[in-house]
Write a protein that holds these residues in place. Structure first.
Motif, PDB file in Angstrom:
ATOM      1  N   GLY A  51       0.812  -1.210   0.000  1.00 44.46           N
ATOM      2  CA  GLY A  51       0.000   0.000   0.000  1.00 44.46           C
ATOM      3  C   GLY A  51       0.843   1.256   0.000  1.00 44.46           C
ATOM      4  O   GLY A  51       2.042   1.223   0.249  1.00 44.46           O
ATOM      5  N   ASN A  52       0.195   2.352  -0.320  1.00 45.17           N
ATOM      6  CA  ASN A  52       0.893   3.647  -0.283  1.00 45.17           C
ATOM      7  C   ASN A  52       1.132   4.044   1.164  1.00 45.17           C
ATOM      8  O   ASN A  52       0.265   3.898   2.013  1.00 45.17           O
ATOM      9  CB  ASN A  52       0.051   4.728  -0.969  1.00 45.17           C
ATOM     10  CG  ASN A  52       0.034   4.566  -2.464  1.00 45.17           C
ATOM     11  OD1 ASN A  52       0.845   3.841  -3.024  1.00 45.17           O
ATOM     12  ND2 ASN A  52      -0.879   5.234  -3.114  1.00 45.17           N
ATOM     13  N   LYS A  53       2.324   4.561   1.425  1.00 44.60           N
ATOM     14  CA  LYS A  53       2.679   5.013   2.752  1.00 44.60           C
ATOM     15  C   LYS A  53       2.735   6.536   2.742  1.00 44.60           C
ATOM     16  O   LYS A  53       3.341   7.127   1.854  1.00 44.60           O
ATOM     17  CB  LYS A  53       4.042   4.441   3.116  1.00 44.60           C
ATOM     18  CG  LYS A  53       4.194   4.089   4.552  1.00 44.60           C
ATOM     19  CD  LYS A  53       5.493   3.396   4.780  1.00 44.60           C
ATOM     20  CE  LYS A  53       5.875   3.600   6.223  1.00 44.60           C
ATOM     21  NZ  LYS A  53       7.156   3.037   6.556  1.00 44.60           N
ATOM     22  N   ALA A  55      -5.370  27.034  12.990  1.00 45.90           N
ATOM     23  CA  ALA A  55      -5.355  26.028  11.930  1.00 45.90           C
ATOM     24  C   ALA A  55      -4.097  25.181  12.075  1.00 45.90           C
ATOM     25  O   ALA A  55      -3.061  25.650  12.526  1.00 45.90           O
ATOM     26  CB  ALA A  55      -5.374  26.697  10.567  1.00 45.90           C
ATOM     27  N   VAL A  56      -4.204  23.927  11.677  1.00 45.33           N
ATOM     28  CA  VAL A  56      -3.066  23.009  11.701  1.00 45.33           C
ATOM     29  C   VAL A  56      -2.694  22.715  10.254  1.00 45.33           C
ATOM     30  O   VAL A  56      -3.488  22.159   9.494  1.00 45.33           O
ATOM     31  CB  VAL A  56      -3.422  21.698  12.451  1.00 45.33           C
ATOM     32  CG1 VAL A  56      -2.223  20.759  12.459  1.00 45.33           C
ATOM     33  CG2 VAL A  56      -3.907  22.002  13.854  1.00 45.33           C
ATOM     34  N   PHE A  57      -1.489  23.123   9.853  1.00 44.30           N
ATOM     35  CA  PHE A  57      -0.977  22.930   8.503  1.00 44.30           C
ATOM     36  C   PHE A  57       0.037  21.795   8.550  1.00 44.30           C
ATOM     37  O   PHE A  57       0.947  21.798   9.362  1.00 44.30           O
ATOM     38  CB  PHE A  57      -0.307  24.224   8.023  1.00 44.30           C
ATOM     39  CG  PHE A  57       0.365  24.110   6.682  1.00 44.30           C
ATOM     40  CD1 PHE A  57      -0.389  24.019   5.528  1.00 44.30           C
ATOM     41  CD2 PHE A  57       1.745  24.091   6.599  1.00 44.30           C
ATOM     42  CE1 PHE A  57       0.237  23.919   4.291  1.00 44.30           C
ATOM     43  CE2 PHE A  57       2.374  24.000   5.376  1.00 44.30           C
ATOM     44  CZ  PHE A  57       1.619  23.899   4.214  1.00 44.30           C
ATOM     45  N   THR A  58      -0.158  20.799   7.688  1.00 44.73           N
ATOM     46  CA  THR A  58       0.707  19.621   7.702  1.00 44.73           C
ATOM     47  C   THR A  58       1.241  19.342   6.306  1.00 44.73           C
ATOM     48  O   THR A  58       0.511  19.471   5.319  1.00 44.73           O
ATOM     49  CB  THR A  58      -0.055  18.384   8.222  1.00 44.73           C
ATOM     50  OG1 THR A  58      -0.645  18.702   9.480  1.00 44.73           O
ATOM     51  CG2 THR A  58       0.857  17.199   8.385  1.00 44.73           C
ATOM     52  N   ILE A  59       2.514  18.954   6.236  1.00 47.14           N
ATOM     53  CA  ILE A  59       3.155  18.562   4.981  1.00 47.14           C
ATOM     54  C   ILE A  59       3.425  17.058   5.055  1.00 47.14           C
ATOM     55  O   ILE A  59       3.970  16.566   6.046  1.00 47.14           O
ATOM     56  CB  ILE A  59       4.479  19.306   4.766  1.00 47.14           C
ATOM     57  CG1 ILE A  59       4.248  20.812   4.800  1.00 47.14           C
ATOM     58  CG2 ILE A  59       5.118  18.883   3.434  1.00 47.14           C
ATOM     59  CD1 ILE A  59       5.535  21.628   4.813  1.00 47.14           C
ATOM     60  N   TYR A  60       3.028  16.358   3.990  1.00 51.52           N
ATOM     61  CA  TYR A  60       3.211  14.911   3.909  1.00 51.52           C
ATOM     62  C   TYR A  60       4.026  14.546   2.670  1.00 51.52           C
ATOM     63  O   TYR A  60       3.976  15.231   1.674  1.00 51.52           O
ATOM     64  CB  TYR A  60       1.854  14.199   3.752  1.00 51.52           C
ATOM     65  CG  TYR A  60       0.841  14.505   4.813  1.00 51.52           C
ATOM     66  CD1 TYR A  60       0.806  13.777   6.005  1.00 51.52           C
ATOM     67  CD2 TYR A  60      -0.119  15.487   4.617  1.00 51.52           C
ATOM     68  CE1 TYR A  60      -0.142  14.045   6.970  1.00 51.52           C
ATOM     69  CE2 TYR A  60      -1.079  15.759   5.585  1.00 51.52           C
ATOM     70  CZ  TYR A  60      -1.086  15.035   6.756  1.00 51.52           C
ATOM     71  OH  TYR A  60      -2.023  15.303   7.705  1.00 51.52           O
ATOM     72  N   ARG A  61       4.760  13.429   2.760  1.00 50.86           N
ATOM     73  CA  ARG A  61       5.385  12.823   1.591  1.00 50.86           C
ATOM     74  C   ARG A  61       4.569  11.565   1.282  1.00 50.86           C
ATOM     75  O   ARG A  61       4.306  10.765   2.173  1.00 50.86           O
ATOM     76  CB  ARG A  61       6.838  12.438   1.848  1.00 50.86           C
ATOM     77  CG  ARG A  61       7.515  11.879   0.591  1.00 50.86           C
ATOM     78  CD  ARG A  61       8.969  11.512   0.800  1.00 50.86           C
ATOM     79  NE  ARG A  61       9.752  12.490   1.536  1.00 50.86           N
ATOM     80  CZ  ARG A  61      10.287  13.606   1.023  1.00 50.86           C
ATOM     81  NH1 ARG A  61      10.082  13.885  -0.228  1.00 50.86           N
ATOM     82  NH2 ARG A  61      10.990  14.406   1.776  1.00 50.86           N
ATOM     83  N   THR A  62       4.173  11.430   0.027  1.00 50.66           N
ATOM     84  CA  THR A  62       3.336  10.284  -0.366  1.00 50.66           C
ATOM     85  C   THR A  62       4.152   9.266  -1.139  1.00 50.66           C
ATOM     86  O   THR A  62       5.255   9.551  -1.581  1.00 50.66           O
ATOM     87  CB  THR A  62       2.167  10.747  -1.236  1.00 50.66           C
ATOM     88  OG1 THR A  62       2.663  11.394  -2.398  1.00 50.66           O
ATOM     89  CG2 THR A  62       1.264  11.684  -0.476  1.00 50.66           C
TER      90      THR A  62
END
Length: 56
Positions: free
Chosen positions: A2-4, A49-56
């Motif tokens: 699956g994608n992490k 507000a909660v700003f989040t950066i993700y790596r897909t």
């Protein structure tokens, strides 16, 4: 397999009506670099507000 999704950074900032426009632009521009951006209201403070950066 699956994608992490990996959380790279999270920051709390003062909420603003136009924050979603920044997140939308970042998602459209940087999706090919496997980055994703999220925005949510803080559960304890609706003015934050909660700003989040993700790596897909």
């Amino acid at each position: 397999m699956g994608n992490k999704i990996e959380t790279l950074s999270t920051v709390k900032i003062k909420n603003s009506d136009d924050l979603y426009k920044i997140v939308d632009t970042l998602n459209r521009t940087l999706k090919e670099q496997n980055l994703m951006f999220g925005l949510a209201l803080d559960n304890d403070d609706q003015d934050t507000a909660v700003f989040t950066i993700y790596r897909t």
